[in-house]
Design an enzyme around this catalytic site. Structure first.
Site, PDB file in Angstrom:
ATOM      1  N   ASN A  11       0.206   1.477  12.007  1.00  0.00           N
ATOM      2  CA  ASN A  11       0.091   0.027  11.847  1.00  0.00           C
ATOM      3  C   ASN A  11       1.170  -0.394  10.845  1.00  0.00           C
ATOM      4  O   ASN A  11       1.061  -0.117   9.665  1.00  0.00           O
ATOM      5  CB  ASN A  11      -1.321  -0.287  11.323  1.00  0.00           C
ATOM      6  CG  ASN A  11      -1.492  -1.739  10.911  1.00  0.00           C
ATOM      7  OD1 ASN A  11      -0.649  -2.589  11.208  1.00  0.00           O
ATOM      8  ND2 ASN A  11      -2.596  -2.029  10.230  1.00  0.00           N
ATOM      9  N   HIS A  97      -8.951  -5.736  11.837  1.00  0.00           N
ATOM     10  CA  HIS A  97      -8.486  -5.003  10.656  1.00  0.00           C
ATOM     11  C   HIS A  97      -9.020  -5.691   9.395  1.00  0.00           C
ATOM     12  O   HIS A  97      -9.113  -6.925   9.355  1.00  0.00           O
ATOM     13  CB  HIS A  97      -6.955  -4.972  10.649  1.00  0.00           C
ATOM     14  CG  HIS A  97      -6.412  -4.060   9.592  1.00  0.00           C
ATOM     15  ND1 HIS A  97      -6.348  -4.429   8.273  1.00  0.00           N
ATOM     16  CD2 HIS A  97      -5.969  -2.773   9.657  1.00  0.00           C
ATOM     17  CE1 HIS A  97      -5.862  -3.413   7.561  1.00  0.00           C
ATOM     18  NE2 HIS A  97      -5.634  -2.394   8.379  1.00  0.00           N
ATOM     19  N   GLU A 169     -12.209   2.422   8.674  1.00  0.00           N
ATOM     20  CA  GLU A 169     -11.275   2.250   7.573  1.00  0.00           C
ATOM     21  C   GLU A 169     -12.012   1.708   6.354  1.00  0.00           C
ATOM     22  O   GLU A 169     -12.202   0.474   6.241  1.00  0.00           O
ATOM     23  CB  GLU A 169     -10.176   1.270   7.968  1.00  0.00           C
ATOM     24  CG  GLU A 169      -9.365   1.734   9.162  1.00  0.00           C
ATOM     25  CD  GLU A 169      -7.960   1.151   9.138  1.00  0.00           C
ATOM     26  OE1 GLU A 169      -7.013   1.934   9.065  1.00  0.00           O
ATOM     27  OE2 GLU A 169      -7.820  -0.078   9.172  1.00  0.00           O
TER      28      GLU A 169
END
Ligand code: PGA
Length: 251
Positions: A11, A97, A169
């Protein structure tokens, strides 16, 4: 033995002009030309998708976007749709995200709309979930993840789920140099796989790739990839330089 093909995804966030992206992608393509058992993806900024797509054509590196909007077209200034990403050469799209959630008002509801639109258009969504440091300290990690998955995948059918990828994450590990410990990672990945099993059954749970993200580096990737429920990595900082990203891909 895991029978899921590992995916190492980069990313690039808001880094690299088109020329810089082109250079990095070309270098990476050379460095990973020997790889044939790992799926590779890079997600440059929107402005570099087309040039990067040219340079990685006929390589194992696939293209991804960092976000998308759920409508196909319309008066939505500044947004990009799934068909636009596909025509720019994308196969994957990162959705939800933590930086989008934190700075740009992304919610589980908008994540869900994006996931539905991505799967409907044939893009492979990478759904990002993760707890903040406070939530972990308050022992809320599992309830937070449960809600992100439950709401993020609401109304998704078994068929639509086939291509979904999940990335765990922990927010406190992103860009901080603090990686979660192998025990913490495995515990959460097993929990996520259980959630998928409860929702979509055993077969799909076994087939779903769950990536870890948060300060993945060449020197910690081997240990992370050895964990039974880790099927790849979503890499930020260390994916920006072709040589360090190549080392991660060669875990
Ligand atoms: P990092 O970022 O590898 O720089 O921690 C990971 C991510 O945000 O996907």
């Amino acid at each position: 033995m895991k029978d899921r093909i590992p995916l190492i995804a980069g990313n690039w966030k808001m880094f690299k002009t088109s020329n810089e992206a082109l250079d990095a992608a070309a270098q990476l393509a050379k460095l990973v030309s020997d790889i044939d058992t790992v799926d590779i993806m890079i997600a440059p900024p929107f402005t570099s998708l087309t040039v990067v797509s040219e340079v990685i054509r006929d390589t194992r590196i696939a293209l991804g976007a960092q976000d998308m909007y759920w409508e196909k077209e319309g008066a939505f200034t500044g947004e990009i749709s799934a068909p636009m990403l596909i025509s720019a050469g994308c196969q994957y799209v990162i959705i939800g995200h933590s930086e989008r959630r934190q700075y740009f008002g992304e919610t589980d509801e908008t994540v869900n709309k994006k996931i539905m639109a991505a799967t409907a258009s044939g893009l492979i969504p990478i759904l990002c979930v993760g707890e903040t440091e406070t939530q972990r300290d308050e022992k809320k990690t599992f309830s937070v993840l449960d809600k992100q998955i439950e709401k993020g995948l609401e109304k998704l059918t078994l068929d639509e789920h086939q291509s979904l990828i999940i990335a765990y994450e922990p927010v406190w590990a992103i860009g901080s140099g603090k990686t979660a410990t192998p025990d913490q990672v495995q515990e959460v990945h097993a929990f996520l796989r259980d959630l998928i099993e409860k929702r979509f059954g055993n077969m799909l749970a076994k087939a779903t790739r769950i990536l870890y993200g948060g300060s993945v580096k060449p020197d910690n990737v081997t240990e992370l990839m050895a964990l039974p429920d880790v099927d790849g990595a979503l890499v930020g900082g260390a994916s920006l330089k072709a040589d360090s990203f190549s080392k991660i891909i060669h875990f």
